[in-house]
Design an enzyme around this catalytic site. Structure first.
Site, mmCIF file in Angstrom:
data_model
loop_
_atom_site.group_PDB
_atom_site.id
_atom_site.type_symbol
_atom_site.label_atom_id
_atom_site.label_comp_id
_atom_site.label_asym_id
_atom_site.label_seq_id
_atom_site.Cartn_x
_atom_site.Cartn_y
_atom_site.Cartn_z
ATOM 1 N N LYS A 1 48.022 -1.224 14.066
ATOM 2 C CA LYS A 1 48.893 -1.556 12.713
ATOM 3 C C LYS A 1 48.008 -1.035 11.575
ATOM 4 O O LYS A 1 46.838 -0.772 11.592
ATOM 5 C CB LYS A 1 49.049 -2.987 12.989
ATOM 6 C CG LYS A 1 50.096 -3.281 11.939
ATOM 7 C CD LYS A 1 51.477 -3.325 12.682
ATOM 8 C CE LYS A 1 52.531 -3.569 11.522
ATOM 9 N NZ LYS A 1 53.655 -3.713 12.487
ATOM 10 N N ASP B 1 57.114 -0.470 8.263
ATOM 11 C CA ASP B 1 57.175 -1.917 8.456
ATOM 12 C C ASP B 1 57.555 -2.407 7.036
ATOM 13 O O ASP B 1 58.240 -1.653 6.420
ATOM 14 C CB ASP B 1 55.389 -2.382 9.085
ATOM 15 C CG ASP B 1 55.754 -3.989 9.501
ATOM 16 O OD1 ASP B 1 56.119 -3.910 10.637
ATOM 17 O OD2 ASP B 1 55.448 -4.666 8.643
HETATM 18 P P1 NDP Z 1 61.845 -4.343 4.956
HETATM 19 O O1 NDP Z 1 60.688 -4.088 3.860
HETATM 20 O O2 NDP Z 1 62.894 -3.373 4.979
HETATM 21 O O3 NDP Z 1 62.351 -5.733 4.501
HETATM 22 C C1 NDP Z 1 61.609 -6.859 4.269
HETATM 23 C C2 NDP Z 1 62.648 -8.205 3.973
HETATM 24 O O4 NDP Z 1 61.942 -9.224 4.320
HETATM 25 C C3 NDP Z 1 62.985 -8.134 2.744
HETATM 26 O O5 NDP Z 1 64.236 -8.565 2.403
HETATM 27 C C4 NDP Z 1 62.042 -8.706 1.960
HETATM 28 O O6 NDP Z 1 62.466 -9.320 0.661
HETATM 29 C C5 NDP Z 1 61.546 -10.072 3.015
HETATM 30 N N1 NDP Z 1 60.252 -10.318 2.741
HETATM 31 C C6 NDP Z 1 59.055 -9.584 2.971
HETATM 32 N N2 NDP Z 1 57.925 -10.546 2.584
HETATM 33 C C7 NDP Z 1 58.577 -11.627 2.184
HETATM 34 C C8 NDP Z 1 57.837 -12.729 2.015
HETATM 35 N N3 NDP Z 1 56.645 -12.767 1.860
HETATM 36 N N4 NDP Z 1 58.724 -13.959 1.890
HETATM 37 C C9 NDP Z 1 59.975 -13.786 1.863
HETATM 38 N N5 NDP Z 1 60.752 -12.695 2.374
HETATM 39 C C10 NDP Z 1 59.856 -11.578 2.425
HETATM 40 O O7 NDP Z 1 61.038 -4.363 6.415
HETATM 41 P P2 NDP Z 1 61.451 -4.720 7.666
HETATM 42 O O8 NDP Z 1 62.796 -5.105 7.828
HETATM 43 O O9 NDP Z 1 60.975 -3.301 8.373
HETATM 44 O O10 NDP Z 1 60.580 -5.713 8.411
HETATM 45 C C11 NDP Z 1 61.012 -7.030 8.301
HETATM 46 C C12 NDP Z 1 60.051 -7.779 9.761
HETATM 47 O O11 NDP Z 1 60.268 -7.150 10.837
HETATM 48 C C13 NDP Z 1 58.515 -7.934 9.325
HETATM 49 O O12 NDP Z 1 58.152 -8.824 10.037
HETATM 50 C C14 NDP Z 1 58.218 -6.509 10.384
HETATM 51 O O13 NDP Z 1 56.941 -6.538 10.825
HETATM 52 C C15 NDP Z 1 58.945 -6.791 11.453
HETATM 53 N N6 NDP Z 1 59.318 -5.471 12.313
HETATM 54 C C16 NDP Z 1 59.786 -4.394 11.891
HETATM 55 C C17 NDP Z 1 59.916 -3.446 12.613
HETATM 56 C C18 NDP Z 1 60.718 -1.920 11.883
HETATM 57 O O14 NDP Z 1 60.917 -1.147 12.722
HETATM 58 N N7 NDP Z 1 60.763 -2.000 10.925
HETATM 59 C C19 NDP Z 1 60.068 -3.445 14.157
HETATM 60 C C20 NDP Z 1 59.645 -4.633 14.529
HETATM 61 C C21 NDP Z 1 59.378 -5.728 13.731
HETATM 62 P P3 NDP Z 1 61.863 -8.870 -0.890
HETATM 63 O O15 NDP Z 1 62.495 -7.498 -0.757
HETATM 64 O O16 NDP Z 1 62.341 -10.114 -1.679
HETATM 65 O O17 NDP Z 1 60.338 -8.794 -0.466
HETATM 66 O O1 2IT Z 2 56.216 -4.282 14.349
HETATM 67 C C1 2IT Z 2 56.885 -3.060 14.781
HETATM 68 O O2 2IT Z 2 56.938 -3.108 15.933
HETATM 69 C C2 2IT Z 2 57.091 -1.997 13.828
HETATM 70 N N1 2IT Z 2 56.963 -2.118 12.856
HETATM 71 C C3 2IT Z 2 57.625 -0.816 14.528
HETATM 72 C C4 2IT Z 2 56.438 0.058 14.916
HETATM 73 C C5 2IT Z 2 56.583 1.502 15.231
HETATM 74 O O3 2IT Z 2 55.408 2.490 15.552
HETATM 75 O O4 2IT Z 2 57.695 1.882 15.393
#
Ligand code: NDP
Ligand code: 2IT
Length: 459
Positions: free
Chosen positions: A136, A176
């Site tokens: 990561k 992420d």
């Molecule tokens: P994005 O940046 O696209 O979206 C993040 C969302 O979460 C936004 O709506 C944001 O709101 C909110 N958020 C972030 N930080 C905070 C906080 N401290 N408190 C409250 N709300 C918060 O990220 P992703 O959708 O990609 O990721 C979301 C989650 O999913 C994370 O935990 C990530 O690790 C996990 N994840 C992502 C993957 C991926 O492929 N993208 C794969 C697997 C897991 P705001 O805009 O107001 O900050």
């Molecule tokens: O938390 C996760 O699994 C991710 N943000 C996606 C990682 C990836 O390599 O696609």
């Protein structure tokens, strides 16, 4: 982390490892939380193999990253000021394949958060059945309010340093929080320029015109719903017709909402870090996409298009989204979103299942409380693995110099998620855990990682 006496551990070896870990990492609460959750759930397996694992210090090696890289990221903002952020890459475990995992750009990023995410990623990636190790990275850079040009300059400077440590057979970053298609594009361009080679498989989540995979954008959210459907089905519950709330409105949240709606679920609310929207008629996702994917705006702007919806600002200790009553709760924002107080409210509101789209969105106490109250929990390591699994499919297509159809990738994703649920279910049954898929996921992943590490000797 509570002390080991409170944990009532039977394994002396496990107690010693946790104690040592706590001493060495006392300033890393998220990392300690993630490791404690995993290791304590592995106790039945460890008890069976205690001497063998101790002999090769398996657990001590598993909780120590192979390598942590931390670096300076200087960049110049639109006013000509020099700004400096800190960049990271944690290459946690490469036993199963090249390090693989996302990059997070968020002001809260620190070494503890990077290590917790890297640790979780090892187990998640093992469950995908693809040959990928765990890593990561990211930065404490805050993308909010930055111009497109500033984002590009930051990404280029970040890659100037990161490029020394990654490669398609070495370490393959992706997105992420705060890192999506735009940022991956800028970083890929800089990598290509510096390395003077077209190494498409060095990053995933790329745009479709330069080596990206169809369905990668949708994969985490879609995969979460495929997992949820399997989990409910195996407990004789039908997903169709249920209500849901989703925390977050980023990549994972939006495509969780899309698939939930396709599967006949009514999504009542979504949120961002400021507050949530509640639409009793069901969220109109096109409007959310326009606000978040195009305008990069705030969720409350939803009311400009749907005046009948309600907006609730966050205040107090429970995020406002969790005050909405629903059958299925999908935390898709960030870690520790659901603490014990929020869990109590969710249970008293009659929820039947939690699906962790985010990484570690529930505290360990919250998960325990859900299990005690017979609320099913789909753990992030398993339920959100669809994103990284599809990243691995992107790597495969890059190696083959091929591009598959959306339907082909989506079908593969669906079968990977069904397989992941089966692995959790099998471990749950084998160790008689009583529908504890959190422990089931940890055990299934651990067995694979342990076997690979032991086979490769003490390294
Ligand atoms: P994005 O940046 O696209 O979206 C993040 C969302 O979460 C936004 O709506 C944001 O709101 C909110 N958020 C972030 N930080 C905070 C906080 N401290 N408190 C409250 N709300 C918060 O990220 P992703 O959708 O990609 O990721 C979301 C989650 O999913 C994370 O935990 C990530 O690790 C996990 N994840 C992502 C993957 C991926 O492929 N993208 C794969 C697997 C897991 P705001 O805009 O107001 O900050
Ligand atoms: O938390 C996760 O699994 C991710 N943000 C996606 C990682 C990836 O390599 O696609």
């Amino acid at each position: 982390m509570s002390n080991n006496c409170e944990l009532n551990l039977k394994s002396q070896y496990l107690s010693e490892v946790l104690e040592d870990l706590r001493k060495k990492n006392s300033n890393e609460p998220e990392f300690l939380q993630a490791v404690k959750e995993v290791l304590t759930s592995l106790e039945p397996v460890i008890l069976k193999h205690e001497e063998e694992y101790r002999r090769v210090s398996l657990l001590e090696r598993m909780v120590e990253p192979e390598r942590i890289i931390s670096f300076r990221v200087p960049w110049i903002d639109d006013n000509g000021n020099v700004r400096v952020n800190r960049g990271y890459r944690v290459q946690f475990n490469g036993a199963i394949g090249p390090y693989k995992g996302g990059l997070r750009f968020h002001p809260s990023v620190n070494q503890s958060i990077m290590k917790f995410l890297g640790f979780e990623q090892i187990f998640k990636n093992a469950l995908t059945t693809r040959p990928i190790g765990g890593g990561k990275g990211g930065s404490d850079f805050d993308p909010k309010g930055k111009s497109d040009f500033e984002i590009m300059k930051f990404c280029q400077s970040f890659m100037n340093e990161l490029q020394k440590y990654i490669g398609q057979d070495l370490d393959v970053p992706a997105g992420d929080i705060g890192v999506g298609g735009r940022e991956i594009g800028y970083m890929f361009g800089q990598y290509r320029k510096i390395r003077n080679t077209y190494e498409a498989g060095v990053l995933t989540g790329k745009g479709l015109t330069y080596g990206g995979s169809l369905a990668r954008t949708q994969a985490t959210g879609y995969g979460l719903l495929y997992f949820m459907r399997e989990m409910l089905q195996s407990n004789n519950i039908i997903l169709q017709g249920k209500t849901a709330i989703i925390s977050g409105s980023g990549n994972v949240a939006i495509y969780a909402c899309e698939k939930a709606q396709q599967l006949g679920v009514k999504v009542l609310g979504m949120s961002d870090s400021s507050g949530c929207i509640y639409d009793e008629n069901g969220i109109k996702l096109d409007i959310v996409k326009e606000i978040k994917e195009v305008k990069r705006g705030r969720i409350k702007e939803y009311l400009n298009s749907v005046p009948s919806a309600k907006y609730m600002e966050n205040s107090g200790s429970v995020p406002s989204i969790y005050t909405i009553k629903a059958d299925i709760i999908l935390p898709c924002a960030t870690q520790n979103d659901i603490n014990i107080e929020t869990a109590e409210l969710i249970v008293s509101n009659g929820a039947i299942a939690i699906g962790e789209g985010a990484n570690m969105p529930c505290t360990n106490e919250a998960v325990e409380y859900f299990h005690k109250n017979k609320v099913l929990v789909a753990p992030g390591k398993a339920a959100n693995a669809g994103g990284v699994a599809t990243s691995a499919l992107e790597m495969t297509q890059n190696s083959m110099r091929d591009a598959w159809t959306f339907e082909k990738v989506d079908k593969k994703l669906e079968s990977i998620m069904i397989n992941i649920f089966k692995q959790c279910q099998k471990a749950d049954a084998e160790y008689n855990l009583g529908c504890n898929y959190v422990a089931g996921a940890n055990i299934a992943a651990f067995k694979k990682i342990a076997e690979a590490m032991i086979a490769q000797g003490v390294i």
